[in-house]
Scaffold this active site. Structure first.
Site, mmCIF file in Angstrom:
data_model
loop_
_atom_site.group_PDB
_atom_site.id
_atom_site.type_symbol
_atom_site.label_atom_id
_atom_site.label_comp_id
_atom_site.label_asym_id
_atom_site.label_seq_id
_atom_site.Cartn_x
_atom_site.Cartn_y
_atom_site.Cartn_z
ATOM 1 N N SER A 106 -8.625 -5.626 12.337
ATOM 2 C CA SER A 106 -9.425 -4.971 11.290
ATOM 3 C C SER A 106 -10.676 -4.340 11.903
ATOM 4 O O SER A 106 -10.554 -3.523 12.801
ATOM 5 C CB SER A 106 -9.770 -5.946 10.168
ATOM 6 O OG SER A 106 -10.240 -5.225 9.054
ATOM 7 N N HIS A 107 -11.861 -4.743 11.473
ATOM 8 C CA HIS A 107 -13.080 -4.097 11.976
ATOM 9 C C HIS A 107 -13.756 -4.938 13.054
ATOM 10 O O HIS A 107 -14.936 -4.733 13.342
ATOM 11 C CB HIS A 107 -14.037 -3.861 10.806
ATOM 12 C CG HIS A 107 -14.269 -5.104 10.007
ATOM 13 N ND1 HIS A 107 -13.420 -5.502 8.997
ATOM 14 C CD2 HIS A 107 -15.203 -6.060 10.107
ATOM 15 C CE1 HIS A 107 -13.839 -6.641 8.501
ATOM 16 N NE2 HIS A 107 -14.928 -7.016 9.153
ATOM 17 N N ASP A 109 -12.643 2.276 10.624
ATOM 18 C CA ASP A 109 -12.598 1.026 11.384
ATOM 19 C C ASP A 109 -11.239 0.790 12.047
ATOM 20 O O ASP A 109 -10.378 1.668 12.055
ATOM 21 C CB ASP A 109 -12.986 -0.166 10.493
ATOM 22 C CG ASP A 109 -11.847 -0.612 9.591
ATOM 23 O OD1 ASP A 109 -11.097 0.276 9.138
ATOM 24 O OD2 ASP A 109 -11.692 -1.822 9.359
ATOM 25 N N ASP A 150 -8.436 -0.823 11.469
ATOM 26 C CA ASP A 150 -7.182 -0.578 10.749
ATOM 27 C C ASP A 150 -7.330 0.515 9.698
ATOM 28 O O ASP A 150 -6.472 0.662 8.815
ATOM 29 C CB ASP A 150 -6.615 -1.873 10.155
ATOM 30 C CG ASP A 150 -7.570 -2.536 9.178
ATOM 31 O OD1 ASP A 150 -8.758 -2.152 9.161
ATOM 32 O OD2 ASP A 150 -7.137 -3.425 8.434
ATOM 33 N N ASP A 162 -9.350 1.128 7.143
ATOM 34 C CA ASP A 162 -9.644 0.979 5.713
ATOM 35 C C ASP A 162 -11.112 1.221 5.350
ATOM 36 O O ASP A 162 -11.416 1.499 4.210
ATOM 37 C CB ASP A 162 -9.111 -0.351 5.144
ATOM 38 C CG ASP A 162 -9.622 -1.578 5.890
ATOM 39 O OD1 ASP A 162 -10.464 -1.412 6.795
ATOM 40 O OD2 ASP A 162 -9.157 -2.681 5.569
ATOM 41 N N ARG A 163 -12.012 1.145 6.342
ATOM 42 C CA ARG A 163 -13.419 1.383 6.017
ATOM 43 C C ARG A 163 -13.815 2.823 6.352
ATOM 44 O O ARG A 163 -13.120 3.484 7.134
ATOM 45 C CB ARG A 163 -14.313 0.433 6.810
ATOM 46 C CG ARG A 163 -14.114 -1.017 6.432
ATOM 47 C CD ARG A 163 -15.101 -1.905 7.135
ATOM 48 N NE ARG A 163 -14.998 -3.265 6.617
ATOM 49 C CZ ARG A 163 -15.921 -4.195 6.768
ATOM 50 N NH1 ARG A 163 -17.029 -3.934 7.439
ATOM 51 N NH2 ARG A 163 -15.764 -5.399 6.260
ATOM 52 N N LYS A 192 -8.423 -0.347 0.533
ATOM 53 C CA LYS A 192 -9.420 0.676 0.789
ATOM 54 C C LYS A 192 -8.862 1.623 1.850
ATOM 55 O O LYS A 192 -7.993 1.240 2.624
ATOM 56 C CB LYS A 192 -10.756 0.082 1.205
ATOM 57 C CG LYS A 192 -10.708 -1.132 2.105
ATOM 58 C CD LYS A 192 -12.091 -1.751 2.203
ATOM 59 C CE LYS A 192 -12.114 -2.849 3.242
ATOM 60 N NZ LYS A 192 -11.699 -4.151 2.709
HETATM 61 CO CO CO Z 1 -10.422 -3.052 8.245
#
Ligand code: CO
Length: 439
Positions: free
Chosen positions: A9-10, A173, A175, A177-178, A272
């Site tokens: 992720s982030h 980010d 993956d 999503d941000r 997101k």
């Molecule tokens: Co993420």
């Protein structure tokens, strides 16, 4: 039945970093707590599992591969996604924008969005090839921290303050999503971004028929509430966590949603979506003919500005952190009438959410204090464990339309931050007079 995402992720990735597993259900949404708990309970009674050795797999060949009983299909996720985006946004108008010399910079942070950005911005929309930075995904994100915020994407923020700044910049980010949105000399706060998308959604083909409603997480600024009121549509305030939006999206109650931690999305997905947010902004810039600072300034003039800043106080002793927050919760009824700079607290409570879709109740989601001038302070305790606790204070100062709305958020909220610190009794109880982080 769903899908697994192997992702950091982030967070930093690679051998010394994170390696996470996300499970999304067939609708695309995050697994509910009930389902996650059932999977966990089942895992405790497993007596065996089966494995098979397929040898080296060719992940670069699109199509089906058969390995004994197992059918493996490698898909191109970029093409399907790009087609979907083309159905929501006015690509012709955005192409015109780029052909007129508009310059953008997108920082993919060596994470998953690089190939998507290349296909969407460069190939389909005609942006210059150098518009995509760090576009090659790397297993360890090139040693970076792929989180689009002013700290981890500091180079991009600095670039936008220089003479060479492009017209528009964004980052996503690990993956994808941000998202973070920037104009010349300005980062759009996530709460403002959500509000501006909602206020201008009628200009975008995928949303031109109107929004059923909007939602934001409780600590996210109430900028979007004002827009929803003007539009005459519901605005839901949910606890932190994307799954609360999923219920509302599934039920058709909302079309746009977002949270302060750089997450925004719509009814096109159940997660997101960073690239979607970037395209939405490009569409608005193309159709309005305005640049980012003008769009933002016009929005503030129309609706007022909800200046937003978060102060984090790290408390090394987690028990002390817990006690301090318990004390704040216990005193919540006595906060009304207390003065706070030039205003006073007129409403305070402990946020609890009654999900209108599944009827579930989430209690103790943070302490809210609303001020007589329309400002707000939110307190939440996070990261309680063996390694200390962090009191997060979300500051939101309201400046009504017609007044001077310009200025840096950190400075405009400094006085409110000192009041919040004293309400939480941080100097008396924890000896802390300054935040450990200002975000
Ligand atoms: Co993420």
């Amino acid at each position: 039945m769903g899908g697994f995402l192997l992702t950091a992720s982030h967070n930093p990735g690679g051998p010394e970093g994170d390696f996470g597993l996300k499970f999304n259900t067939a609708s695309g949404g995050q697994a509910s707590e009930v389902l996650t708990d059932r999977i966990f309970q089942t895992s405790r009674s497993l007596s065996r599992y089966l494995t098979t050795d397929l040898g080296p797999l060719d992940f670069d060949r699109i199509g089906e591969q058969r390995h004994g009983e197992l059918l493996l299909e490698i898909v191109d996720p970029v093409a399907g996604y790009a087609d979907k985006m083309e159905s929501l946004f006015d690509f012709a108008r955005i192409r015109e924008l780029f052909s007129g010399g508009f310059r953008m910079r997108f920082d993919a942070m060596h994470a998953v969005t690089g190939p998507y950005a290349q296909e969407l911005f460069v190939r389909r929309l005609g942006a210059a090839p150098e518009s995509v930075d760090n576009g090659v995904p790397l297993e360890d994100f090139g040693g970076g921290h792929p989180d689009p915020n002013p700290v981890d994407a500091a180079d991009l923020v600095r670039l936008m303050d220089t003479e060479q700044a492009p017209d528009f910049a964004a980052a996503s980010d690990g993956d994808g999503d941000r998202n973070m949105i920037l104009g010349r000399g300005l980062m759009v706060s996530p709460g403002d971004s959500l509000a501006i998308l909602a206020a201008n959604a009628h200009l975008v083909p995928g949303y031109a028929s109107g929004l059923a409603g909007v939602a934001r997480s409780m600590p996210t600024s109430r900028a979007v509430d004002v827009v929803a009121e003007r539009l005459g549509i519901p605005c839901f305030e949910t606890p932190t966590g994307w799954r609360f939006f999923c219920n509302l999206l599934e039920a058709g109650k909302i079309d746009l949603c977002g949270e302060e931690s750089f997450g925004t999305s719509s009814s096109h997905a159940r997660e997101k979506d960073g690239l979607w947010a970037v395209l939405f902004w490009l569409n608005l810039l193309a159709v309005s003919g305005k640049d980012v600072p003008t769009l933002v300034a016009d929005h503030w003039q129309e609706y007022g500005r909800h200046v937003y800043c978060r102060h984090d106080y790290f408390i090394a002793d987690s028990k002390l952190g817990r006690d301090l927050f318990d004390g704040l919760e216990a005193a919540v009824g006595k906060l009304v009438g207390r003065s706070c700079g030039r205003a006073e607290i007129c409403q305070s409570d402990i946020f609890s959410y009654h999900d209108p879709v599944d009827g579930s109740v989430s209690d103790h989601q943070g302490v809210r204090a609303v001020l007589s001038d329309g400002s707000r302070i939110v307190f939440r305790l996070s990261g309680t464990g063996t390694a200390g606790a962090t009191l997060r204070i979300y500051l939101e100062r309201f400046i009504p339309s017609g007044q001077n709305c310009t200025g840096a958020a950190a400075e405009l909220t400094a006085e409110l931050g000192r009041s919040a610190r004293d309400i939480a009794r941080l100097p008396d109880l924890a000896g802390l007079s300054r935040p450990s982080g200002i975000i």
